[in-house]
Design a protein around this motif. Structure first.
Motif, PDB file in Angstrom:
ATOM      1  N   ALA A  86       0.839  -1.181   0.000  1.00  0.00           N
ATOM      2  CA  ALA A  86       0.000   0.000   0.000  1.00  0.00           C
ATOM      3  C   ALA A  86       0.879   1.238   0.000  1.00  0.00           C
ATOM      4  CB  ALA A  86      -0.903  -0.009   1.214  1.00  0.00           C
ATOM      5  N   VAL A  87       0.420   2.238  -0.707  1.00  0.00           N
ATOM      6  CA  VAL A  87       1.144   3.497  -0.789  1.00  0.00           C
ATOM      7  C   VAL A  87       0.220   4.605  -0.318  1.00  0.00           C
ATOM      8  CG1 VAL A  87       2.237   5.139  -2.354  1.00  0.00           C
ATOM      9  CG2 VAL A  87       2.557   2.705  -2.713  1.00  0.00           C
ATOM     10  N   ALA A  88       0.717   5.451   0.562  1.00  0.00           N
ATOM     11  CA  ALA A  88      -0.065   6.593   1.029  1.00  0.00           C
ATOM     12  C   ALA A  88       0.051   7.726   0.029  1.00  0.00           C
ATOM     13  CB  ALA A  88       0.444   7.039   2.392  1.00  0.00           C
ATOM     14  N   ARG A  89      -1.080   8.256  -0.387  1.00  0.00           N
ATOM     15  CA  ARG A  89      -1.089   9.384  -1.313  1.00  0.00           C
ATOM     16  C   ARG A  89      -1.205  10.681  -0.542  1.00  0.00           C
ATOM     17  NH1 ARG A  89      -5.610   7.966  -5.649  1.00  0.00           N
ATOM     18  NH2 ARG A  89      -5.487  10.190  -5.811  1.00  0.00           N
ATOM     19  N   SER A  90      -0.604  11.731  -1.090  1.00  0.00           N
ATOM     20  CA  SER A  90      -0.745  13.043  -0.470  1.00  0.00           C
ATOM     21  C   SER A  90      -2.019  13.697  -0.981  1.00  0.00           C
ATOM     22  CB  SER A  90       0.477  13.920  -0.784  1.00  0.00           C
ATOM     23  OG  SER A  90       0.403  14.442  -2.081  1.00  0.00           O
TER      24      SER A  90
END
Length: 96
Positions: free
Chosen positions: A1-5
Motif C-alpha cells: 500500500a502506498v499513502a497518497r498526499s
C-alpha cells in the motif's frame, strides 16, 4: 500500500519542452510522454513532488487534488483506527 498526499503533479503544456528529465524521477511510473509533452497519470501519482524540481523549465507543479479525492481528517485517533479497521474488513473489537 502506498499513502497518497493531498496533492498531484500537473504539467503546464505550454511550458513543457518534452526533455523527459521528469520521467526518470518518478518512482511510480505516473509520468509518460506519448507525444511532445509530459502527461500525468493521476491514478498512479502519489503527489510526492520528487519530479517537480527535476524540470529545467519549471513546467511541473503540485496542485491540491479535487474535492472528494482528499479524505477527511479523522476527529481523533480512535476514529482514525476505526476507519482503518473498516477498510481492512476488521471488526472494531479487533482494534480495541
Amino acid at each position: 500500500a502506498v499513502a497518497r498526499s493531498d496533492f498531484q503533479t500537473v504539467v503546464d503544456g505550454e511550458t513543457c519542452t518534452g526533455c523527459g528529465a521528469c520521467l526518470e524521477r518518478c518512482q511510480f511510473g505516473a509520468l509518460t510522454m506519448p507525444g511532445e509533452v509530459t502527461v500525468v497519470d493521476h491514478v498512479r501519482c502519489v503527489g510526492c513532488g520528487v519530479c517537480v524540481p527535476s524540470c529545467p523549465v519549471e513546467a511541473l507543479s503540485l496542485e491540491r487534488r479535487p474535492e472528494g479525492e482528499v479524505p477527511e481528517i479523522p476527529a481523533n485517533r480512535r476514529a482514525w483506527m476505526l476507519e482503518r479497521a473498516r477498510k481492512r474488513g476488521m471488526a472494531p473489537s479487533d482494534v480495541f
